[in-house]
Design an enzyme around this catalytic site. Structure first.
Site, PDB file in Angstrom:
ATOM      1  N   SER A 162     -40.116 -45.238  27.565  1.00 38.87           N
ATOM      2  CA  SER A 162     -41.481 -44.815  27.903  1.00 38.87           C
ATOM      3  C   SER A 162     -41.664 -43.370  27.455  1.00 38.87           C
ATOM      4  O   SER A 162     -40.695 -42.621  27.316  1.00 38.87           O
ATOM      5  CB  SER A 162     -41.633 -44.946  29.415  1.00 38.87           C
ATOM      6  N   SER A 163     -42.930 -42.971  27.279  1.00 36.10           N
ATOM      7  CA  SER A 163     -43.194 -41.604  26.790  1.00 36.10           C
ATOM      8  C   SER A 163     -42.769 -40.523  27.789  1.00 36.10           C
ATOM      9  O   SER A 163     -42.723 -39.347  27.425  1.00 36.10           O
ATOM     10  CB  SER A 163     -44.672 -41.446  26.443  1.00 36.10           C
ATOM     11  N   CYS A 164     -42.449 -40.916  29.028  1.00 37.21           N
ATOM     12  CA  CYS A 164     -42.038 -39.909  30.014  1.00 37.21           C
ATOM     13  C   CYS A 164     -40.616 -39.394  29.774  1.00 37.21           C
ATOM     14  O   CYS A 164     -40.153 -38.500  30.477  1.00 37.21           O
ATOM     15  CB  CYS A 164     -42.163 -40.444  31.426  1.00 37.21           C
ATOM     16  N   TYR A 214     -37.065 -41.984  36.738  1.00 37.79           N
ATOM     17  CA  TYR A 214     -37.349 -43.059  35.779  1.00 37.79           C
ATOM     18  C   TYR A 214     -37.000 -42.599  34.357  1.00 37.79           C
ATOM     19  O   TYR A 214     -36.393 -43.343  33.581  1.00 37.79           O
ATOM     20  CB  TYR A 214     -38.835 -43.382  35.902  1.00 37.79           C
ATOM     21  N   LYS A 257     -34.375 -44.159  31.630  1.00 35.70           N
ATOM     22  CA  LYS A 257     -34.793 -44.598  30.299  1.00 35.70           C
ATOM     23  C   LYS A 257     -34.026 -43.850  29.193  1.00 35.70           C
ATOM     24  O   LYS A 257     -33.688 -44.436  28.164  1.00 35.70           O
ATOM     25  CB  LYS A 257     -36.306 -44.412  30.130  1.00 35.70           C
ATOM     26  N   HIS A 308     -50.635 -47.854  37.561  1.00 29.10           N
ATOM     27  CA  HIS A 308     -50.969 -46.752  36.661  1.00 29.10           C
ATOM     28  C   HIS A 308     -52.467 -46.474  36.762  1.00 29.10           C
ATOM     29  O   HIS A 308     -53.222 -47.222  37.383  1.00 29.10           O
ATOM     30  CB  HIS A 308     -50.602 -47.121  35.212  1.00 29.10           C
TER      31      HIS A 308
END
Ligand SMILES: NC(=O)c1ccc[n+]([C@@H]2O[C@H](COP(=O)([O-])OP(=O)(O)OC[C@H]3O[C@@H](n4cnc5c(N)ncnc54)[C@H](OP(=O)(O)O)[C@@H]3O)[C@@H](O)[C@H]2O)c1
Ligand SMILES: C[C@@H]1O[C@H](OP(=O)(O)OP(=O)(O)OC[C@H]2O[C@@H](n3cnc4c(=O)[nH]c(N)nc43)[C@H](O)[C@@H]2O)[C@@H](O)[C@H](O)[C@@H]1O
Length: 328
Positions: free
Chosen positions: A114-116, A143, A147, A186
């Site tokens: 994910s972009s996080c 998270y 990832k 979200h």
């Protein structure tokens, strides 16, 4: 194989782990147009956090390719409230699937992050090389760490064992099958539900969390699934690949777009007691564009189609208040 194809799905057994999720379901829809056999595992039969169950299932079913679309997923509040769950469950799922796949000689594996994963203050648009160059956003650090571990796991198996494991980092996604629970969702599904409820109850306003100024990038899940199948066939390298739309907008602008889509003409009120999270996380789309893939669904069109889907399925009609909803 067509030109540029490195891995053909023709006649292959492809396991979509997490097939009942928003992304997993979109992958199953997209794989329907490939000449392959789709494998799915039901949660009652395999809890992916349990190593023995995963090893047994993979050894029995022998997939040729695996897409890791199962994960503990949620919006900013869920991530911030349950860091232990987000870290533990995601570490277990990815470690179990990657190692079981290796033991069963899976040919190709695609891990989804994910972009996080990128530093909170990364230069924008964020290139893949920004990984691990600075501190993470605290609301989703757990998270993100899980990832990042998943990316590193795929890379380590690739380097040590020579296997074709790759990773893709989708941006914030939306689409049919999203989670519309106001506490764990979200932003986009939450806003659709809030605007819809305000409209049908004749409320003068609906609330959005934070200052409305954070910028976010959105991609329709069907575009995401198409990009992932593209990467499965055309990408075989060490570094992960960003999967995004290449443009972003503020949360307040998104709320206005959602209000227009739903037909709500009242006020949008800010709840500043809620966190903003990362100020901006627009990913660079250059690498994926360079490989030859581009998104097809513009945001306005995508939001409209998801709202139509919501009306058809009745998913927004639940009249419970947020506090009565299931906990995350
Ligand atoms: N949604 C986004 O905005 C977004 C953005 C970037 C990346 N991604 C990535 O895309 C992937 C899928 O996300 P999503 O939005 O599709 O999430 P989702 O709708 O919550 O789906 C996740 C799926 O994983 C399954 N799962 C979770 N824990 C499991 C377990 N212990 N055993 C078996 N199955 C389990 C869930 O099963 P149940 O249905 O039984 O709960 C669910 O079907 C994730 O890796 C996520 O990081 C999502
Ligand atoms: C893709 C995911 O993005 C997540 O970050 P993140 O974009 O902030 O996740 P979201 O929950 O989508 O929130 C995005 C922005 O929308 C604001 N927002 C406004 N109103 C609402 C609302 O009603 N609900 C929600 N949920 N947000 C709302 C929120 O404060 C934040 O600034 C990460 O926590 C995950 O780890 C994952 O990476």
């Amino acid at each position: 194989m067509s030109a540029g194809t490195l891995y053909s799905l023709k006649g292959k057994r492809v396991w979509v782990a997490g097939h009942r999720g928003m992304v997993g379901a979109a992958l199953v829809r997209r794989l329907g147009s490939e000449d392959c056999e789709i494998l799915v595992s039901e949660r009652a039969e395999v809890d992916l956090t349990r190593q023995e169950q995963v090893e047994r299932w993979v050894a029995d079913r022998r997939p040729d390719a695996v897409i890791v679309a199962a994960a503990k997923v949620g919006g900013i509040l869920a991530n911030d409230t349950y860091p232990a769950d987000f870290l533990y469950i995601n570490l277990m799922i990815e470690a179990n699937i990657v190692d079981a796949s290796f033991r069963a000689s899976v040919e190709k594996l695609l891990f989804l992050g994910s972009s996080c994963i990128y530093p909170r203050m990364a230069a924008q648009p964020i290139e893949e090389s920004a990984l691990l160059t600075g501190p993470l956003e605290p609301t989703n650090e757990a998270y993100a760490i899980a990832k990042i571990a998943g990316i590193k796991l795929a890379q380590a198996y690739r380097r040590q064992h020579g296997v074709d494991y790759i990773s893709a980092m989708p941006t914030n996604l939306y689409g049919p099958g999203d989670n519309f629970d106001l506490l764990s969702s979200h932003v986009l599904p939450a806003l659709l539900r809030k605007a819809h409820m305000a409209k049908v109850t004749g409320a003068p306003s609906f609330e959005i969390w934070g200052t409305g100024s954070p910028l976010r990038e959105f991609l329709h899940v069907d575009d995401c699934a198409d990009a992932l199948i593209f990467l499965l066939g055309r990408y075989s390298d060490f570094e992960h690949v960003n999967v995004g739309s290449g443009s972003d907008l503020s949360i307040l602008s998104l709320a206005q777009l959602v209000a227009e889509t739903v037909g709500f003409n009242g006020e949008i009120v800010l709840d500043r007691t809620k966190p903003d999270g990362t100020p901006r996380k627009l990913m660079s789309a250059d690498k994926l564009l360079g490989l030859g893939w581009a998104p097809r669904i513009p945001l306005r069109e995508g939001v409209k189609s998801v709202y139509d889907w919501c009306l058809k399925t009745g998913v927004l009609s639940d009249s419970r208040s947020p506090s009565e909803e299931r906990s995350v």
